[in-house]
Design a protein around this motif. Structure first.
Motif, PDB file in Angstrom:
ATOM      1  N   ASN A   5      56.261  47.787  34.535  1.00 34.46           N
ATOM      2  CA  ASN A   5      55.257  46.303  34.350  1.00 34.46           C
ATOM      3  C   ASN A   5      54.018  45.934  35.209  1.00 34.46           C
ATOM      4  O   ASN A   5      53.067  45.661  34.987  1.00 34.46           O
ATOM      5  N   ASP A   6      54.202  46.089  36.375  1.00 40.57           N
ATOM      6  CA  ASP A   6      53.616  45.684  37.779  1.00 40.57           C
ATOM      7  C   ASP A   6      52.259  46.639  37.668  1.00 40.57           C
ATOM      8  O   ASP A   6      51.186  45.957  37.731  1.00 40.57           O
ATOM      9  N   ALA A   7      52.397  47.619  37.627  1.00 35.77           N
ATOM     10  CA  ALA A   7      51.262  48.504  37.206  1.00 35.77           C
ATOM     11  C   ALA A   7      50.603  48.612  35.939  1.00 35.77           C
ATOM     12  O   ALA A   7      49.004  48.363  36.317  1.00 35.77           O
ATOM     13  N   ALA A   8      51.064  48.492  35.366  1.00 38.06           N
ATOM     14  CA  ALA A   8      50.841  47.924  34.201  1.00 38.06           C
ATOM     15  C   ALA A   8      50.263  46.758  33.581  1.00 38.06           C
ATOM     16  O   ALA A   8      48.655  46.991  33.645  1.00 38.06           O
ATOM     17  N   ARG A   9      50.042  45.861  34.820  1.00 39.17           N
ATOM     18  CA  ARG A   9      49.853  44.665  34.434  1.00 39.17           C
ATOM     19  C   ARG A   9      48.207  44.636  35.884  1.00 39.17           C
ATOM     20  O   ARG A   9      46.985  44.393  35.571  1.00 39.17           O
ATOM     21  N   LEU A  10      48.476  45.839  37.001  1.00 41.07           N
ATOM     22  CA  LEU A  10      47.628  45.493  37.325  1.00 41.07           C
ATOM     23  C   LEU A  10      46.316  46.794  36.780  1.00 41.07           C
ATOM     24  O   LEU A  10      45.176  46.600  36.877  1.00 41.07           O
ATOM     25  N   ALA A  11      47.372  47.738  35.969  1.00 40.38           N
ATOM     26  CA  ALA A  11      45.846  48.493  35.390  1.00 40.38           C
ATOM     27  C   ALA A  11      44.937  47.858  34.581  1.00 40.38           C
ATOM     28  O   ALA A  11      43.788  47.093  34.240  1.00 40.38           O
ATOM     29  N   TYR A  12      46.430  47.007  33.753  1.00 42.36           N
ATOM     30  CA  TYR A  12      44.786  45.986  32.816  1.00 42.36           C
ATOM     31  C   TYR A  12      43.942  44.978  34.030  1.00 42.36           C
ATOM     32  O   TYR A  12      42.575  44.927  33.470  1.00 42.36           O
ATOM     33  N   GLU A  13      44.722  44.249  34.656  1.00 45.90           N
ATOM     34  CA  GLU A  13      43.494  43.188  35.377  1.00 45.90           C
ATOM     35  C   GLU A  13      41.983  43.903  35.777  1.00 45.90           C
ATOM     36  O   GLU A  13      40.905  44.031  36.471  1.00 45.90           O
ATOM     37  N   GLN A  14      42.889  45.701  36.693  1.00 42.54           N
ATOM     38  CA  GLN A  14      41.157  45.983  37.134  1.00 42.54           C
ATOM     39  C   GLN A  14      40.370  46.341  36.201  1.00 42.54           C
ATOM     40  O   GLN A  14      39.329  46.496  36.152  1.00 42.54           O
ATOM     41  N   SER A  15      41.147  46.668  34.662  1.00 45.45           N
ATOM     42  CA  SER A  15      40.193  46.896  33.586  1.00 45.45           C
ATOM     43  C   SER A  15      39.735  45.672  33.029  1.00 45.45           C
ATOM     44  O   SER A  15      38.456  46.050  33.009  1.00 45.45           O
ATOM     45  N   ALA A  16      40.205  45.055  32.966  1.00 44.52           N
ATOM     46  CA  ALA A  16      39.614  43.437  32.552  1.00 44.52           C
ATOM     47  C   ALA A  16      38.831  42.689  33.734  1.00 44.52           C
ATOM     48  O   ALA A  16      37.418  42.809  33.763  1.00 44.52           O
ATOM     49  N   GLU A  17      38.960  43.379  34.672  1.00 47.96           N
ATOM     50  CA  GLU A  17      37.974  43.003  36.066  1.00 47.96           C
ATOM     51  C   GLU A  17      36.470  43.221  36.087  1.00 47.96           C
ATOM     52  O   GLU A  17      35.554  43.248  35.736  1.00 47.96           O
ATOM     53  N   ALA A  18      37.052  45.030  35.428  1.00 50.43           N
ATOM     54  CA  ALA A  18      35.393  45.821  35.115  1.00 50.43           C
ATOM     55  C   ALA A  18      34.208  45.664  34.252  1.00 50.43           C
ATOM     56  O   ALA A  18      33.163  45.129  33.844  1.00 50.43           O
ATOM     57  N   LEU A  19      34.732  44.917  32.460  1.00 50.02           N
ATOM     58  CA  LEU A  19      35.201  44.278  31.604  1.00 50.02           C
ATOM     59  C   LEU A  19      34.344  42.915  32.313  1.00 50.02           C
ATOM     60  O   LEU A  19      33.256  43.062  31.590  1.00 50.02           O
ATOM     61  N   SER A  20      34.449  42.050  32.575  1.00 49.68           N
ATOM     62  CA  SER A  20      33.600  40.929  33.304  1.00 49.68           C
ATOM     63  C   SER A  20      32.944  41.633  33.948  1.00 49.68           C
ATOM     64  O   SER A  20      31.576  40.517  33.911  1.00 49.68           O
ATOM     65  N   GLN A  21      32.656  42.309  34.852  1.00 45.71           N
ATOM     66  CA  GLN A  21      31.475  42.342  35.350  1.00 45.71           C
ATOM     67  C   GLN A  21      30.552  43.424  35.230  1.00 45.71           C
ATOM     68  O   GLN A  21      29.606  42.978  35.250  1.00 45.71           O
ATOM     69  N   ALA A  22      31.005  43.911  34.044  1.00 43.68           N
ATOM     70  CA  ALA A  22      30.084  44.322  32.777  1.00 43.68           C
ATOM     71  C   ALA A  22      29.049  43.491  31.934  1.00 43.68           C
ATOM     72  O   ALA A  22      28.229  43.439  31.755  1.00 43.68           O
ATOM     73  N   ARG A  23      30.111  42.242  32.066  1.00 43.89           N
ATOM     74  CA  ARG A  23      29.693  41.116  30.711  1.00 43.89           C
ATOM     75  C   ARG A  23      28.702  40.436  31.462  1.00 43.89           C
ATOM     76  O   ARG A  23      27.607  40.515  31.015  1.00 43.89           O
ATOM     77  N   LEU A  24      29.405  40.076  33.238  1.00 46.84           N
ATOM     78  CA  LEU A  24      28.160  39.600  33.797  1.00 46.84           C
ATOM     79  C   LEU A  24      26.891  40.373  33.980  1.00 46.84           C
ATOM     80  O   LEU A  24      25.485  39.612  33.864  1.00 46.84           O
ATOM     81  N   SER A  25      26.555  41.663  33.697  1.00 42.72           N
ATOM     82  CA  SER A  25      25.931  42.905  34.532  1.00 42.72           C
ATOM     83  C   SER A  25      24.885  41.817  33.236  1.00 42.72           C
ATOM     84  O   SER A  25      23.090  41.772  32.890  1.00 42.72           O
ATOM     85  N   ALA A  26      25.631  42.093  31.798  1.00 40.26           N
ATOM     86  CA  ALA A  26      24.842  42.433  30.293  1.00 40.26           C
ATOM     87  C   ALA A  26      24.149  40.690  30.341  1.00 40.26           C
ATOM     88  O   ALA A  26      23.278  40.638  29.671  1.00 40.26           O
ATOM     89  N   ALA A  27      25.021  39.246  30.503  1.00 41.23           N
ATOM     90  CA  ALA A  27      24.635  37.997  30.753  1.00 41.23           C
ATOM     91  C   ALA A  27      23.362  37.784  31.472  1.00 41.23           C
ATOM     92  O   ALA A  27      22.318  37.190  31.169  1.00 41.23           O
ATOM     93  N   LYS A  28      22.693  38.423  32.228  1.00 33.74           N
ATOM     94  CA  LYS A  28      21.727  38.495  33.230  1.00 33.74           C
ATOM     95  C   LYS A  28      20.302  38.880  32.312  1.00 33.74           C
ATOM     96  O   LYS A  28      20.013  38.614  31.780  1.00 33.74           O
ATOM     97  N   ARG A  29      20.967  40.224  31.287  1.00 34.06           N
ATOM     98  CA  ARG A  29      19.795  40.261  30.772  1.00 34.06           C
ATOM     99  C   ARG A  29      19.417  39.809  29.066  1.00 34.06           C
ATOM    100  O   ARG A  29      18.463  39.173  29.574  1.00 34.06           O
TER     101      ARG A  29
END
Length: 558
Positions: A348-372
């Motif tokens: 479960n700890d590993a799964a949460r970490l994987a989600y947080e990493q994926s969500a963080e990457a998604l958030s960064q993609a949104r920040l980049s898209a938001a600027k454009r």
């Protein structure tokens, strides 16, 4: 796409039928001609709260019907199927709303009765209205995250899958922990019970075997007593065999005296032989039945303990062996459960970490898209006479309790309409015309990124003219290539861009069935010459001049 609108007995409209095509359609008319009535009627078909005052006086009911055609892959079909409505993917959707003059309303989709709540949900897939008091569509922050993802072509599926897996491991861990806690409560009892049962070692079929041997031993004890008495009667010095021998010796001395006495002696000899055999058989049988009394006591003790143990655990005696195995398995599961919980916790700890990493990457993609996205929207604002306005996509990280398959971002479009003013939600924009123009800017940037079939703009050109009106018209025309647009406008520059043009006007006359003069709202589709005349009127006012006609002709183009 909206195909047609039919109105019967709504306010000043007694009967109206309009057909629509793709592209840009405009509705024009003098102030007070009844454009709001048309929107009110359309709103009824979209699930707006019904008011019996909308029914035309003297009419028993008002009816509004709309027809829509959709592409086969339109998401509304999936929603209708989930809602239990049987609609074929190539069917025309017919929405009908009936409002009674004495109160109450009914809604139908392809003649299937539906609730008004469901009608509002369906309408959200079909049409979007932007007016001075509209709070749907782009004004709803719940849609902003999806719109940003679509604009930036951001794939949230990996995050969604990571979220689903994380929640699944979390649920499995919770279940394992609960089971472990429940089993731990019985651990002391299980250890005692298993120790007791293993020490006793019950066997399958043991009760029947013990009971049979006990019965045999009890029977032997009773027979030995009888055989001992019989043996006394046969073998003692005064017993039958001793007396027969005495009789034989006495008879032997006189047997020669008479033939019958000899025969009697032979009979006594036979009796002695038979009695001897009987005595031997009794002795042999007694030896066989003479068991160990301690053996009987031991068997009875074992049998009684077996039955008592079965009653204690509320099972049949023959089930004690399998019951022992069952309890031992539970005890083993407690031991294994501790290891299982540790393993699931790590997973479960590993799964949460994987989600947080994926969500963080998604958030960064949104920040980049938001600027454009912000830059694209800002570029659309100056031509629409919103030079001072600033637009910003606000992205905030949610609390962990609010994380979802779409990530941990809260996305909201915000705007500042005056220099130095703080950014606020879109719906805080005070001016209706300003709001409509801003919605247009967003729509132009998002064109092709969302799936709304029909968009209506109500007086998008309010308070503007000249170059700004031309900019609005140009953007509406561009947007109409991606979606069907209906625009209520006072701007000739906007009207000149239309693919379809309707004139809304009031008509004063005497209905055929009454002597009372009445006012009616009419909507007339305009041909090329009529369009030129109407745009000239919009340019010049009450008196249409040749100069206005010439300018209208230039706006309409070749």
């Amino acid at each position: 796409m909206l195909i047609s609108l039919s109105i019967r007995d709504i306010v000043l409209i007694d009967a109206l039928d309009l057909d629509f095509h793709a592209g840009l359609g405009v509705l024009t008319g003098e102030t007070g001609a009844g454009k709001s009535i048309l929107l009110d009627a359309l709103g009824l078909a979209l699930g707006v709260r019904a008011d019996s005052s909308l029914v035309r006086p003297e009419a028993a009911q008002g009816i509004v019907s709309t027809c829509f055609s959709l592409s086969k892959g339109h998401p509304l079909y999936a929603y209708l199927q989930e809602s239990g409505l049987r609609i074929e993917t190539d069917e025309i959707l017919i929405i009908r709303r009936v409002i009674k003059a004495d109160g109450g309303s009914r809604a139908f989709l392809n003649d299937q009765p539906i609730s008004v709540t469901l009608l509002r949900e369906i309408a959200g897939y079909l049409i979007e209205v932007h007016g001075q008091h509209d709070e749907r569509g782009l004004l709803n922050p719940r849609s902003h995250r999806l719109l940003l993802d679509e604009f930036g072509h951001i794939d949230s599926m990996p995050t969604s899958q990571a979220y689903i897996y994380w929640r699944a491991t979390e649920k499995a861990l919770a279940t394992a922990q609960k089971l472990k806690e429940e089993r731990e409560q019985d651990r002391d009892w299980l250890e005692h019970a298993v120790h007791e049962l293993l020490a006793f070692a019950p066997q399958n079929g043991e009760e029947a075997a013990l009971a049979e041997e006990r019965t045999t031993l009890q029977k032997g004890a009773r027979l030995i007593e009888d055989m001992e008495a019989i043996g006394q009667w046969l073998d003692s010095t005064e017993g039958a065999i001793a007396l027969l021998r005495q009789a034989g010796r006495r008879l032997g001395r006189i047997a020669f005296e008479h033939p019958v006495l000899g025969e009697a002696l032979e009979s006594i000899d036979k009796a002695l032989n038979e009695a001897g055999e009987a005595s031997e058989k009794l002795g042999h049988t007694a030896m066989m039945l003479d068991g160990d009394p301690l053996r009987l006591d031991g068997i009875e003790t074992r049998l009684f303990d077996l039955r008592a143990l079965a009653r204690k655990h509320r099972v049949a005696p023959d089930e004690l062996s399998s019951f022992t195995i069952e309890l031992k398995d539970k005890l083993d599961q407690i031991e294994a459960g501790e290891q299982g919980v540790l393993a699931l916790s790590a997973e479960n700890d590993a799964a949460r970490l994987a989600y947080e990493q994926s969500a963080e990457a998604l958030s960064q993609a949104r920040l980049s898209a938001a600027k454009r996205f912000d830059q694209a929207v800002m570029a659309e604002l100056p031509p629409l006479k919103m030079e001072a306005a600033r637009f910003k996509t606000k992205i905030e990280k949610l609390e962990s309790s609010q994380w979802s398959a779409e990530g941990f971002d809260r996305v909201e479009f915000t705007i500042s309409t005056n220099p130095g003013a703080d950014f606020s939600p879109l719906m805080k924009i005070a001016s209706g015309g300003e709001l409509s123009r801003f919605m247009l800017a967003l729509k132009v940037v998002l064109a092709g990124e969302e799936g709304t079939t029909t968009i209506i703009f109500d007086e998008i050109d309010q308070g503007v003219g000249g170059a700004v009106a031309s900019a609005i018209g140009e953007r509406l025309a561009r947007l109409s290539k991606k979606a069907q647009l209906l625009v209520i406008t006072h701007s000739p520059q906007v009207a000149a861009r239309a693919d379809q043009h309707w004139l809304i006007r009031k008509h004063h006359g005497r209905p055929s069935k009454t002597k009372v003069f009445a006012t009616r709202t009419e909507v007339k589709p305009l041909d090329k010459d009529e369009r030129l005349e109407e745009i000239a009127r919009m340019l010049s006012g009450t008196e249409v001049t040749d100069e206005a006609r010439a300018q209208a002709s230039r706006l309409l183009g070749p």
